[in-house]
Write an enzyme that holds these catalytic residues in place. Structure first.
Site, mmCIF file in Angstrom:
data_model
loop_
_atom_site.group_PDB
_atom_site.id
_atom_site.type_symbol
_atom_site.label_atom_id
_atom_site.label_comp_id
_atom_site.label_asym_id
_atom_site.label_seq_id
_atom_site.Cartn_x
_atom_site.Cartn_y
_atom_site.Cartn_z
ATOM 1 N N ARG A 1 -3.483 6.373 11.431
ATOM 2 C CA ARG A 1 -4.958 6.397 11.555
ATOM 3 C C ARG A 1 -5.390 6.245 13.025
ATOM 4 O O ARG A 1 -6.378 5.584 13.330
ATOM 5 C CB ARG A 1 -5.586 5.253 10.747
ATOM 6 C CG ARG A 1 -5.374 5.342 9.258
ATOM 7 C CD ARG A 1 -6.139 6.508 8.659
ATOM 8 N NE ARG A 1 -6.254 6.376 7.209
ATOM 9 C CZ ARG A 1 -5.314 6.744 6.348
ATOM 10 N NH1 ARG A 1 -4.185 7.282 6.775
ATOM 11 N NH2 ARG A 1 -5.516 6.587 5.056
ATOM 12 N N SER B 1 -11.128 3.622 2.277
ATOM 13 C CA SER B 1 -10.502 2.352 2.644
ATOM 14 C C SER B 1 -11.295 1.704 3.769
ATOM 15 O O SER B 1 -11.511 2.336 4.803
ATOM 16 C CB SER B 1 -9.080 2.571 3.143
ATOM 17 O OG SER B 1 -8.317 3.245 2.190
ATOM 18 N N GLU C 1 -10.643 -0.137 9.178
ATOM 19 C CA GLU C 1 -10.349 1.269 9.456
ATOM 20 C C GLU C 1 -11.662 1.983 9.772
ATOM 21 O O GLU C 1 -11.712 2.935 10.539
ATOM 22 C CB GLU C 1 -9.692 1.903 8.228
ATOM 23 C CG GLU C 1 -9.350 3.352 8.429
ATOM 24 C CD GLU C 1 -8.916 4.066 7.170
ATOM 25 O OE1 GLU C 1 -7.925 3.641 6.553
ATOM 26 O OE2 GLU C 1 -9.561 5.066 6.822
HETATM 27 N N1 EPU Z 1 -3.315 -2.216 -4.797
HETATM 28 C C1 EPU Z 1 -3.648 -3.364 -5.469
HETATM 29 N N2 EPU Z 1 -4.962 -3.658 -5.653
HETATM 30 C C2 EPU Z 1 -5.941 -2.848 -5.199
HETATM 31 C C3 EPU Z 1 -5.614 -1.677 -4.491
HETATM 32 C C4 EPU Z 1 -4.281 -1.381 -4.302
HETATM 33 O O1 EPU Z 1 -2.799 -4.116 -5.924
HETATM 34 O O2 EPU Z 1 -7.107 -3.185 -5.421
HETATM 35 C C5 EPU Z 1 -1.901 -1.868 -4.645
HETATM 36 C C6 EPU Z 1 -1.551 -0.676 -5.534
HETATM 37 O O3 EPU Z 1 -1.187 -1.084 -6.815
HETATM 38 C C7 EPU Z 1 -0.403 -0.044 -4.782
HETATM 39 C C8 EPU Z 1 -0.709 -0.339 -3.339
HETATM 40 O O4 EPU Z 1 -1.656 -1.424 -3.328
HETATM 41 O O5 EPU Z 1 0.802 -0.679 -5.116
HETATM 42 C C9 EPU Z 1 -1.269 0.853 -2.592
HETATM 43 O O6 EPU Z 1 -2.463 1.299 -3.226
HETATM 44 P P1 EPU Z 1 -2.930 2.834 -3.182
HETATM 45 O O7 EPU Z 1 -1.842 3.726 -3.630
HETATM 46 O O8 EPU Z 1 -4.241 2.906 -3.881
HETATM 47 O O9 EPU Z 1 -3.085 3.166 -1.655
HETATM 48 P P2 EPU Z 1 -3.673 2.285 -0.467
HETATM 49 O O10 EPU Z 1 -2.551 1.857 0.392
HETATM 50 O O11 EPU Z 1 -4.584 1.264 -0.990
HETATM 51 C C10 EPU Z 1 -3.835 4.306 1.189
HETATM 52 C C11 EPU Z 1 -4.857 4.919 2.104
HETATM 53 C C12 EPU Z 1 -5.859 5.745 1.306
HETATM 54 C C13 EPU Z 1 -5.075 6.834 0.592
HETATM 55 C C14 EPU Z 1 -4.040 6.161 -0.325
HETATM 56 C C15 EPU Z 1 -3.139 7.172 -1.002
HETATM 57 C C16 EPU Z 1 -5.039 3.370 3.954
HETATM 58 C C17 EPU Z 1 -5.847 2.325 4.626
HETATM 59 N N3 EPU Z 1 -5.538 3.862 2.833
HETATM 60 O O12 EPU Z 1 -4.522 3.406 0.335
HETATM 61 O O13 EPU Z 1 -6.746 6.353 2.222
HETATM 62 O O14 EPU Z 1 -5.936 7.658 -0.171
HETATM 63 O O15 EPU Z 1 -3.171 5.313 0.471
HETATM 64 O O16 EPU Z 1 -2.264 7.703 -0.083
HETATM 65 O O17 EPU Z 1 -3.989 3.747 4.471
HETATM 66 C C18 EPU Z 1 -8.845 6.149 3.258
HETATM 67 O O18 EPU Z 1 -8.247 6.039 4.325
HETATM 68 O O19 EPU Z 1 -10.120 6.142 3.205
HETATM 69 C C19 EPU Z 1 -8.103 6.275 2.036
HETATM 70 C C20 EPU Z 1 -8.686 6.291 0.840
#
Ligand code: EPU
Length: 338
Positions: free
Chosen positions: A164, A236, A333
């Protein structure tokens, strides 16, 4: 075409749906418009560059100039044995570029389907999802240097991409306006399906192809992430924190369900910020019109009339509680515009 306006409410221009008055607003549809403008007038000291406004939070009125590059265009500029080079104007919707690429069978950005915002922000933020980042396919970034008023170009290696992150958020912050980006897309796509449930979701839709991957990503995103048209948000709110691997290991030994991801360096690991926030009890929290989304704790939402300050106050409380419980400082972010 140039439009120079005064005292514009930015509410329709940011996905949080926050009201903030900008003293001036400069919209243009061609790179030359900006160069011409700069040859006659200096850019005001206080200015910001606005794309789709899907990663911005205004905390009060903006006493400066908003630069809004609304440059259209989507087309083939070159082709070789393995790749097709597509140039997209900064003002094109990001997802229109993904849809165009998938339609023509060009691989590389299908995992980035449905990310809100515009093409111009894609290299700045190095947008990413489901194991892929925009940087993996950015060939050339074209823009204008606000100081010299001259066109500039950045090859992939000049952009200093990180998670990012890019030169446009650092040394060149507020200085280079991206006007178009050339993406190098694959004629013989290599699919990337390792992330989470993407493979299983794609297989449910039939044979694995660019189109089924796109549909799967759209379905996963729509099930977890709120649509800003109905509920103000900026995706995010925080980055997933990158910590020393020793710190990640020690947290993992105390909290076995904590998701930990490897990074390019074995010394550093990435933690799931959403998980940390949820463990602190924030998921579904609401105070006034500012809240934490009920399905994805990493997403802060505006239920209607929240101010930018209320969202920032909430984010501060979240940062403090995550720090107290886990010793990890979350970093926004979203760009907070003061
Ligand atoms: N999780 C939780 N609780 C929550 C949210 C997530 O326990 O409320 C856990 C999930 O179960 C999973 C892990 O955290 O094990 C990761 O969650 P998720 O797959 O939803 O992805 P993320 O890491 O929360 C990132 C990006 C998103 C992108 C997704 C999918 C960042 C800051 N965010 O989210 O990007 O869509 O991966 O690749 O890197 C954005 O930047 O606006 C965005 C939506």
């Amino acid at each position: 075409m140039i439009r120079l306006l005064e005292n514009i409410d930015l509410k329709p221009y940011n996905s949080f749906g926050i009201s903030a008055i900008a003293s001036s607003f400069f919209e243009f549809t061609e790179k030359e418009d900006l160069c011409n403008y700069l040859s006659n007038s200096a850019m005001p000291e206080k200015h910001i560059i606005l794309g789709g406004g899907s990663n911005m939070l205004f905390i009060h009125d903006f006493e400066g100039m908003v630069i809004y590059p609304n440059i259209p265009g989507l087309g083939l500029v070159n082709e070789d044995r393995n790749y097709v080079y597509i140039e997209a104007g900064a003002g094109e919707l990001w997802d229109d570029l993904v849809s165009f690429a998938v339609h023509y069978g060009l691989g590389g950005i299908e995992n980035l389907s449905l990310i809100p915002g515009k093409v111009g922000a894609s290299p700045v933020q190095n947008i990413g999802a489901y194991g892929k980042e925009a940087k993996d396919h950015i060939w050339l970034v074209k823009g204008v240097d606000l100081r010299s008023g001259e066109p500039v170009e950045f090859l992939h290696e000049d952009c200093r991409f990180g998670y990012r992150d890019s030169i446009f958020k650092n040394e060149m912050k507020g200085r280079v306006v991206v006007t178009s980006v050339i993406y190098r897309l694959e004629k013989f796509p290599e699919f990337s399906l390792e992330y989470g449930a993407l493979k299983a979701e794609t297989e449910k839709l039939g044979e694995i192809s660019l189109s089924t991957i796109r549909q799967a990503v759209i379905s996963i995103r729509s099930s977890k992430l709120p649509d800003p048209v109905f509920l103000g948000n900026a995706g995010s709110f925080f980055k997933n924190p990158v910590v020393e691997t020793g710190v990640a290991d020690s947290l993992k030994s105390r909290y076995s369900t904590l998701p930990v991801y490897s990074t390019a360096s074995p010394d550093m690991s990435k933690l799931a910020a959403g998980w940390l926030i949820e463990q602190c009890g924030w998921k579904g929290f609401r105070k006034g019109d500012a809240g934490v989304h009920k399905d994805q704790a990493l997403v802060l939402v505006n239920y209607g009339k929240a101010t930018g300050q209320e969202i920032v106050d909430l984010s501060g409380s979240i940062q403090r509680s995550v720090f107290e419980k886990f010793g990890v400082m979350l970093e926004p972010e979203v760009n907070i515009i003061a």
